[in-house]
Enzyme design. Structure first.
Site, PDB file in Angstrom:
ATOM      1  N   TYR A  30      -2.316  -0.468  10.090  1.00  0.00           N
ATOM      2  CA  TYR A  30      -2.478  -0.718   8.654  1.00  0.00           C
ATOM      3  C   TYR A  30      -1.416  -0.735   7.999  1.00  0.00           C
ATOM      4  CZ  TYR A  30      -4.086  -1.064   3.789  1.00  0.00           C
ATOM      5  OH  TYR A  30      -3.881  -1.303   2.322  1.00  0.00           O
ATOM      6  N   SER A  43       0.998  -1.175   0.116  1.00  0.00           N
ATOM      7  CA  SER A  43      -0.215   0.173  -0.036  1.00  0.00           C
ATOM      8  C   SER A  43       0.669   1.326  -0.062  1.00  0.00           C
ATOM      9  CB  SER A  43      -0.788  -0.048   1.228  1.00  0.00           C
ATOM     10  OG  SER A  43      -1.482   1.190   1.416  1.00  0.00           O
TER      11      SER A  43
END
Length: 361
Positions: A174, A149
């Protein structure tokens, strides 16, 4: 780089009812038949499950068109090691694309357990299964491709973000799990010679996307006459990347695995790579909202006289968010001859039209 032909191969795709996963399944069926795809998804209710079910129904329609291809869907969890081992045992995938993960920056603050389960334990299970796919001299997995990501860049000041940059300061759990996936993949590539490629996705959007993403959430709120909050007082920039561009990038990367070769010490040099996939054209959030509102009116989701100004509120930054994301995609262009090109207006137009049909607005 090792060139891989996808036709007649078995591909295991996790998160196959997800936004990117389902679109990848469709693209492979349309362009790489005959192909055998095994999809896994736990169908959790992090967001509206009916959207996941709609995506699966689109795949079913597509499968019937390409009857020489096979598609099996398995409902199950990445964190279930016995299940993952059984899938590798039963189907012996040639290529693995790990898109299954608990997504979302803000949700990782309120529900960290889900991230450790899916993103850490789940990915470990995939790596172990890839490692054991070579047992007994078997050919095993030719290429592991996995989703990382843009959030790994944290609050890096240097833009555009390059995969050469140091990414040791995540600002959300995350992001930390995604960075750890890259580190785990590197270790397994080094130890077991598993060709692996990580892809850092930049703000993916499009039809049948995730309702927790800004463009989707804004649309839901505007339709209900609620106020939308624009963070960092509108001074956020995002490298919005249309889902078809992401999928095209993934498909190309699947076909080019990092080459296995030994170093001077006779030991394997890890066949490992990481790329950015983004539009490399960050858009200001206020401009983005402007284009979204115009396309929602055009698609007749909202009336022509809708008063957008009275439904906008500029607020401070959220914990875990970053002010700008901006991808340097030169490595992807160099190695795969690909650069995302869908304009924000074209992408949001597709979304607005899907939204009108799906919700029967």
């Amino acid at each position: 780089m090792q060139s891989i032909e996808l036709k007649n191969k078995t591909v295991f795709i996790t998160g196959s009812a997800g936004f990117i996963g389902s679109n990848l399944v469709l693209e492979l069926l349309r362009t790489q038949s005959p192909i055998h795809i095994v999809g896994l998804d736990n169908m959790n209710d992090y967001y509206d499950v009916s959207i996941k079910e709609w995506r699966l129904s689109e795949i079913e329609k597509c499968v019937s068109e390409y009857d020489e291809s096979k598609y099996q869907f398995i409902k199950g969890d990445l964190a279930d090691k016995a299940l993952i081992d059984q899938i590798f045992n039963d189907y012996k995938p040639d290529i693995v694309v790990n898109l299954g993960a608990q997504a979302g920056v803000r949700y990782s603050i309120s529900n960290p357990d889900a991230y450790i389960q899916s993103n850490m334990i789940g990915f470990y299970n995939i790596l172990e299964a890839c490692r054991h796919s070579y047992d007994g001299g078997a050919k095993g997995v030719e290429h592991l491709v996995y989703a990382s990501s843009s959030s790994v860049y944290g609050t890096n000041k240097k833009v555009p973000y390059s995969t050469e940059d140091k990414v040791d300061n995540p600002v959300s759990l995350y992001a930390a799990t995604k960075k750890s996936n890259e580190l785990m993949a590197h270790a397994y590539s080094k130890l077991y010679n598993i060709p692996s490629t990580g892809l850092r996705f930049f703000t993916v959007y499009g039809p049948a996307g995730r309702p927790d993403m800004a463009y989707f959430g804004f649309t839901n709120k505007l339709l209900k006459g609620e106020t939308i909050q624009i963070f960092n007082y509108g001074n956020c920039k995002r490298d919005f990347t249309y889902v078809d561009d992401i999928v095209e990038g993934v498909k190309r990367v699947m076909q080019g695995a990092p080459e296995r070769k030994n170093g001077e010490d006779g030991l394997p040099i890890p066949p490992y790579a990481v790329y950015n996939i983004g539009n490399s054209n960050p858009e200001n959030l206020l401009d983005f909202v402007q284009i979204l509102s115009e396309e929602l009116v055009r698609a007749k989701v909202l009336p022509e006289d809708y008063d957008f100004e009275s439904h906008k509120e500029l607020v401070a930054m959220q914990p875990g968010d970053v002010p700008v994301t901006y991808a340097d995609t030169s490595a992807l262009e160099r190695d795969f001859g690909f650069k995302p090109s869908t304009s924000l207006r074209d992408g949001l137009r597709q979304f607005a039209e899907w939204y009108r049909e799906f919700y029967r607005v």
